[in-house]
Scaffold this motif. Structure first.
Motif, PDB file in Angstrom:
ATOM      1  N   ALA A   1      86.213 -45.501 -17.876  1.00 38.21           N
ATOM      2  CA  ALA A   1      86.051 -47.034 -18.536  1.00 38.21           C
ATOM      3  C   ALA A   1      84.920 -47.090 -19.508  1.00 38.21           C
ATOM      4  CB  ALA A   1      86.146 -48.002 -17.441  1.00 38.21           C
ATOM      5  N   CYS A   2      83.705 -46.399 -18.986  1.00 38.20           N
ATOM      6  CA  CYS A   2      82.619 -46.529 -19.650  1.00 38.20           C
ATOM      7  C   CYS A   2      82.823 -45.507 -20.886  1.00 38.20           C
ATOM      8  CB  CYS A   2      81.220 -46.089 -18.871  1.00 38.20           C
ATOM      9  SG  CYS A   2      80.681 -47.369 -17.986  1.00 38.20           S
TER      10      CYS A   2
ATOM     11  N   THR B   1      84.767 -46.800 -23.359  1.00 36.10           N
ATOM     12  CA  THR B   1      84.084 -48.047 -24.321  1.00 36.10           C
ATOM     13  C   THR B   1      83.143 -47.130 -25.272  1.00 36.10           C
ATOM     14  OG1 THR B   1      84.050 -49.401 -22.418  1.00 36.10           O
ATOM     15  CG2 THR B   1      82.430 -49.917 -24.192  1.00 36.10           C
TER      16      THR B   1
ATOM     17  N   TYR C   1      85.130 -46.283 -28.050  1.00 38.27           N
ATOM     18  CA  TYR C   1      85.752 -47.303 -28.822  1.00 38.27           C
ATOM     19  C   TYR C   1      84.370 -47.773 -29.632  1.00 38.27           C
ATOM     20  CZ  TYR C   1      87.716 -51.909 -30.204  1.00 38.27           C
ATOM     21  OH  TYR C   1      88.020 -52.876 -30.803  1.00 38.27           O
ATOM     22  N   TRP C   2      83.423 -47.972 -29.235  1.00 43.15           N
ATOM     23  CA  TRP C   2      82.212 -48.379 -29.863  1.00 43.15           C
ATOM     24  C   TRP C   2      82.043 -47.269 -31.053  1.00 43.15           C
ATOM     25  CZ3 TRP C   2      76.608 -46.578 -29.181  1.00 43.15           C
ATOM     26  CH2 TRP C   2      75.671 -47.194 -29.774  1.00 43.15           C
TER      27      TRP C   2
ATOM     28  N   ILE D   1      80.871 -54.928 -28.637  1.00 45.23           N
ATOM     29  CA  ILE D   1      81.095 -53.855 -27.571  1.00 45.23           C
ATOM     30  C   ILE D   1      80.751 -54.169 -26.333  1.00 45.23           C
ATOM     31  CG2 ILE D   1      78.834 -52.754 -27.808  1.00 45.23           C
ATOM     32  CD1 ILE D   1      82.215 -51.137 -27.503  1.00 45.23           C
TER      33      ILE D   1
ATOM     34  N   VAL E   1      83.745 -55.709 -24.249  1.00 43.81           N
ATOM     35  CA  VAL E   1      84.551 -54.496 -24.076  1.00 43.81           C
ATOM     36  C   VAL E   1      84.131 -54.087 -22.919  1.00 43.81           C
ATOM     37  CG1 VAL E   1      85.464 -52.593 -24.719  1.00 43.81           C
ATOM     38  CG2 VAL E   1      85.155 -54.359 -26.459  1.00 43.81           C
ATOM     39  N   LEU E   2      82.929 -53.564 -22.845  1.00 38.93           N
ATOM     40  CA  LEU E   2      82.175 -52.871 -21.569  1.00 38.93           C
ATOM     41  C   LEU E   2      82.211 -53.792 -20.304  1.00 38.93           C
ATOM     42  CD1 LEU E   2      80.745 -50.490 -20.750  1.00 38.93           C
ATOM     43  CD2 LEU E   2      78.426 -51.752 -21.216  1.00 38.93           C
TER      44      LEU E   2
ATOM     45  N   MET F   1      86.035 -53.981 -19.321  1.00 43.70           N
ATOM     46  CA  MET F   1      86.519 -52.469 -18.794  1.00 43.70           C
ATOM     47  C   MET F   1      85.988 -52.165 -17.655  1.00 43.70           C
ATOM     48  SD  MET F   1      88.983 -51.204 -20.941  1.00 43.70           S
ATOM     49  CE  MET F   1      88.798 -49.461 -20.213  1.00 43.70           C
TER      50      MET F   1
ATOM     51  N   LYS G   1      90.957 -59.301 -25.267  1.00 46.88           N
ATOM     52  CA  LYS G   1      89.966 -58.957 -26.552  1.00 46.88           C
ATOM     53  C   LYS G   1      90.288 -58.712 -27.766  1.00 46.88           C
ATOM     54  CE  LYS G   1      87.034 -59.775 -22.839  1.00 46.88           C
ATOM     55  NZ  LYS G   1      86.487 -61.092 -22.642  1.00 46.88           N
TER      56      LYS G   1
ATOM     57  N   ILE H   1      91.593 -55.836 -28.854  1.00 48.52           N
ATOM     58  CA  ILE H   1      91.480 -54.258 -29.112  1.00 48.52           C
ATOM     59  C   ILE H   1      92.852 -53.853 -29.576  1.00 48.52           C
ATOM     60  CG2 ILE H   1      91.123 -52.094 -28.066  1.00 48.52           C
ATOM     61  CD1 ILE H   1      89.145 -53.324 -26.198  1.00 48.52           C
TER      62      ILE H   1
END
Length: 382
Positions: free
Chosen positions: A155-156, A159, A162-163, A172, A175-176, A179, A307, A309
């Motif tokens: 998940a990290c 993220t 995605y960032w 972000i 999101v983090l 997630m 969120k 996304i």
């Protein structure tokens, strides 16, 4: 956590594709050292089993579900290099046949769900088994922890990607937090499935668990009342603690003991029963049990909807596939449609996966027959 098309922009998707391609190339080379006569036929089965279990979404929170990622399970059972290839095969089959996970995002998915989970889980498992007592229980606990941590790690990783290349402007930090929060819960389910599977295999065929090889104490034989070194054997079950790795639990690749107590080379033990049992299990899970899986969106889908996304999500290139969304087109009964799709998916995955690993194994045999390899063996034996 299948990332669809449109979440990540084209440049970053291409970069992730390059990373994934490099990881697969390295894994193809590394898998030659991991696959042997026993494990090569089972690697395709591991991929098919992961495909089947990924169809079993389980509820983790209100309106959210999760499913197995499989990187930890694959790495522990067949090794990190082969594990990456297993996940890559599963993701490829899902993307092409079932429109699950974007095709332009295939590199992102392999990197996040395959490479990251495999590296994190394998490193943790080996680290924990190196400091814990050498028992079946410890190996199972290590598998649980490794799988649990691998999911929020993935998940990290998503993220971070995605960032760098997300197509929507979302803070972000939010999101983090979302997630990691939901995927910690999913990680618990992943850990339970992984620990149960690894524990079951260790109980019946520990010699087939790649990451647990070498965990047994030095193998011995009792001759005339004295213990002597025996690289291809192990002490009798009555002489070992109930939870210790004993003859039937011997994890050394050099050999195991048969129930009668005589030494039996591990390579000589057939894997047909294990293969047949695993395949039937995968077919039942995908063809029948999957009907009862949670219909709630998985962790990434839920976070994406909450969120924003998914504002620029694109239709899947294989959305017109006759197996799209894990159903067979023109089959109106949902139970039969989903079951047939699951059986087709498991069958296709085991065929493609077995073909890949057979080719890798054959390549290893060809490499070992080269004059240079023969010269090295002659020098080592001199």
């Amino acid at each position: 956590m299948h990332v669809p098309d449109g979440f990540i922009n084209a440049p970053v998707s291409v970069a992730a594709g390059v990373v994934a391609a490099g990881a697969v190339a390295v894994s193809l080379r590394g898998a030659r050292r991991e696959l042997d006569e026993r494990t090569a036929p089972l690697a395709g089965l591991v991929a098919a089993f992961i495909f089947a279990v990924q169809m079993l979404n389980f509820p983790v929170a209100a309106g959210t579900s999760g499913h197995l990622l499989g990187g930890a399970l694959a790495a522990i059972l067949v090794g990190p290099y082969t594990g990456v290839l297993c996940i890559a095969v599963v993701l490829l089959m899902q993307g092409i046949l079932f429109a699950d996970g974007g095709l332009t995002a295939l590199g992102v998915n392999i990197t996040v769900m395959g490479v990251v989970t495999v590296i994190v889980a394998y490193a943790l498992f080996r680290g924990l088994t190196g400091i814990l007592p050498r028992t079946r229980r410890s190996a199972t606990v290590s598998a649980f922890v490794a799988a649990l941590v691998s999911v929020p790690a993935a998940a990290c990783a998503f993220t971070l990607i995605y960032w760098i290349g997300g197509t929507t402007d979302i803070p972000i930090g939010k999101v983090l937090t979302a997630m990691v929060g939901v995927h910690v819960l999913i990680g618990i389910g992943e850990a339970v499935i992984t620990a149960l599977t690894v524990g079951a295999v260790i109980a019946v065929r520990p010699d087939l668990v790649h990451a647990a090889r070498g965990l047994a104490a030095p193998l011995k034989l009792r001759v005339d009342g004295e213990l002597i070194d025996a690289p291809s054997a192990a002490p009798s079950p009555s002489a070992a603690p109930s939870d210790a790795l004993s003859p039937s639990d011997a994890l050394s690749p050099s050999g195991v003991l048969s129930p009668s107590g005589s030494a039996t080379p591990a390579a000589a033990r057939s894997t047909r029963k294990v293969w047949a049992t695993g395949l039937v299990t995968a077919l039942v899970l995908a063809g029948f049990v999957s009907f009862y899986a949670s219909a709630s969106p998985d962790g990434l889908e839920k976070v994406a909807a909450d969120k924003g996304i998914d504002k620029k999500a694109e239709e899947h290139a294989a959305s017109d596939s006759p197996l799209a969304d894990y159903g067979v087109r023109d089959v109106t009964d949902a139970r039969i449609s989903g079951g047939l799709a699951g059986v087709i998916g498991v069958s296709a995955t085991v065929v493609v996966g077995s073909g890949v690993f057979w080719a890798v194994r054959r390549r290893r045999n060809e490499s070992s027959d080269t004059p240079a390899a023969a010269a090295r063996r002659t020098g080592e034996n001199a």
